[in-house]
Design an enzyme around this catalytic site. Structure first.
Site, PDB file in Angstrom:
ATOM      1  N   GLY A 194     -58.260  91.874 -52.695  1.00 40.75           N
ATOM      2  CA  GLY A 194     -58.914  91.096 -53.738  1.00 40.75           C
ATOM      3  C   GLY A 194     -59.103  89.672 -53.260  1.00 40.75           C
ATOM      4  NE  ARG A 195     -60.019  86.019 -58.090  1.00 36.32           N
ATOM      5  CZ  ARG A 195     -60.218  86.764 -59.176  1.00 36.32           C
ATOM      6  NH1 ARG A 195     -61.360  87.394 -59.332  1.00 36.32           N
ATOM      7  NH2 ARG A 195     -59.297  86.874 -60.095  1.00 36.32           N
ATOM      8  CB  ILE A 196     -54.596  86.528 -53.204  1.00 37.39           C
ATOM      9  CG1 ILE A 196     -54.651  85.615 -54.427  1.00 37.39           C
ATOM     10  CG2 ILE A 196     -53.447  86.105 -52.293  1.00 37.39           C
ATOM     11  CD1 ILE A 196     -53.386  85.631 -55.278  1.00 37.39           C
ATOM     12  CD  GLU A 235     -40.165  87.035 -61.906  1.00 37.54           C
ATOM     13  OE1 GLU A 235     -40.857  86.175 -62.500  1.00 37.54           O
ATOM     14  OE2 GLU A 235     -40.533  87.581 -60.852  1.00 37.54           O
ATOM     15  CB  THR A 265     -46.425  86.342 -53.052  1.00 35.20           C
ATOM     16  OG1 THR A 265     -47.689  86.765 -52.526  1.00 35.20           O
ATOM     17  CG2 THR A 265     -45.549  85.825 -51.924  1.00 35.20           C
ATOM     18  NE  ARG A 280     -47.225  89.643 -62.100  1.00 34.69           N
ATOM     19  CZ  ARG A 280     -47.722  88.488 -61.693  1.00 34.69           C
ATOM     20  NH1 ARG A 280     -47.466  88.070 -60.451  1.00 34.69           N
ATOM     21  NH2 ARG A 280     -48.481  87.754 -62.493  1.00 34.69           N
ATOM     22  CG  HIS A 316     -42.780  84.432 -60.079  1.00 40.00           C
ATOM     23  ND1 HIS A 316     -42.864  85.454 -60.988  1.00 40.00           N
ATOM     24  CD2 HIS A 316     -44.059  84.246 -59.618  1.00 40.00           C
ATOM     25  CE1 HIS A 316     -44.117  85.868 -61.090  1.00 40.00           C
ATOM     26  NE2 HIS A 316     -44.860  85.145 -60.265  1.00 40.00           N
ATOM     27  CB  SER A 342     -60.165  97.113 -52.213  1.00 36.16           C
ATOM     28  OG  SER A 342     -60.093  96.704 -53.556  1.00 36.16           O
TER      29      SER A 342
END
Length: 328
Positions: A157-159, A269, A238, A240, A289, A182
């Site tokens: 995706g974008r990251i 968390e 980084t 989930r 996080h 993707s």
């Protein structure tokens, strides 16, 4: 005309929002900021009993029907990014509008940067070297370079696309595994697609996860996948924690495949002392996080979040997740 609203902001751990230029966008509203984190529904219901607009900082607090039904004045929830922590159906039933901009304008470069910081720190064993030096020692072990290593990006995706650029800049061999759609996008961008899922895990020196957590991706990385990784390999997460099969990463690290992990996300968390075994493992680098926690990223994100409040108060809500709630 923008009407004044009673606004509550939850979980601003470092009391950061008041220091940002975008906070002035809430001028004219009655704003309360909570800097601690609580799970207790009774406490939350008491704190939020007069709240009309609720600002959430990502997924730090779950907003379920049991809480929503005790907040008769709540009209709006404003946030950014995905919303698995919000009971959207209950919000719609109660006439509570949820507004969330899903990073429509840009990826989270802050998260991409932290991902790469974890890659470098884990491969060069920086925490161990710093600890040795502070304790009066010197070089404690030998790290690994990135040049010519294989970087496996799971999810494009974008990251993931940004991370691919970082890997190329460091002279790495970049390969992708992801959904068929993707993989097609990655191939169109000129990237190498792993020949199979098994080959992806077997041949990558570093595997980094970049997917949203939805039903289809929950537990998508299995114990069997991790067992295929090299003893010298690194897994980075980084995104989930729920992307990895419960308990699988701890078991894999204890068995040496992969040999290392770097994680920024956890099943529960904030992490409480004694609740997370990864924190006790020398081959796990853990951060709390902080992928999206930079001043620059927060200014970008909360400009949108606060604009959503003003748009709602003016009668023109934006980025509405549940339009039926508007009609109600």
């Amino acid at each position: 005309m923008v009407c004044s609203m009673k606004v509550s902001i939850l979980d601003d751990y470092c009391d950061t929002l008041r220091t940002l230029p975008c906070f002035h966008r809430l001028a004219g509203h009655d704003v309360t900021v909570w800097t601690d984190h609580v799970h207790d529904i009774d406490v939350l219901a008491d704190r939020l009993r007069d709240t009309e607009a609720l600002v959430l900082i990502r997924e730090r607090t779950a907003i379920r029907a049991t809480l929503l039904e005790r907040l008769p004045n709540l009209r709006l929830i404003s946030q950014r990014s995905a919303y698995p922590h919000i009971d959207i159906d209950a919000c719609t039933r109660l006439g509570i509008v949820v507004c969330s901009d899903l990073h429509s304008s840009s990826p989270s470069y802050a998260t991409a940067e932290l991902t790469w910081a974890l890659v470098l720190a884990a491969m060069r064993r920086l925490p161990q070297q710093v600890t040795s030096l502070r304790n009066g020692g010197w070089q404690t072990e030998v790290g690994s370079s990135l040049l010519f290593k294989t970087l496996g990006i799971y999810g494009y995706g974008r990251i993931g696309k940004v991370i691919a650029g970082y890997g190329a800049a460091f002279g790495m061999v970049v390969q992708i595994w992801a959904s068929p759609e993707s993989r097609a996008r990655a191939a169109a961008d000129g990237l190498t697609i792993a020949p199979s899922r098994e080959a992806f895990f077997e041949t990558s020196d570093i595997v980094t996860l970049h997917m949203r957590l939805v039903d289809a991706t929950r537990g998508i990385v299995s114990a069997a996948d991790l067992a295929l990784m090299k003893p010298s390999a690194l897994l980075v997460n980084t995104s989930r924690a729920g992307l990895v099969e419960p308990g699988a990463l701890v078991h894999a690290l204890r068995n040496g495949r992969p040999g290392r992990a770097a994680v920024d996300v956890y099943d529960h968390e904030p992490v409480q002392p004694g609740d997370e075994p990864l924190l006790l493992m020398d081959n796990a680098l853990c951060t709390p996080h902080i992928g999206y926690v930079t001043v620059d990223e927060w200014e970008l994100q909360f400009t949108t979040v606060f604009d959503q409040i003003n748009a709602f108060a003016a009668g023109t809500p934006e980025n509405v997740v549940n339009p039926d709630a508007v009609r109600r």
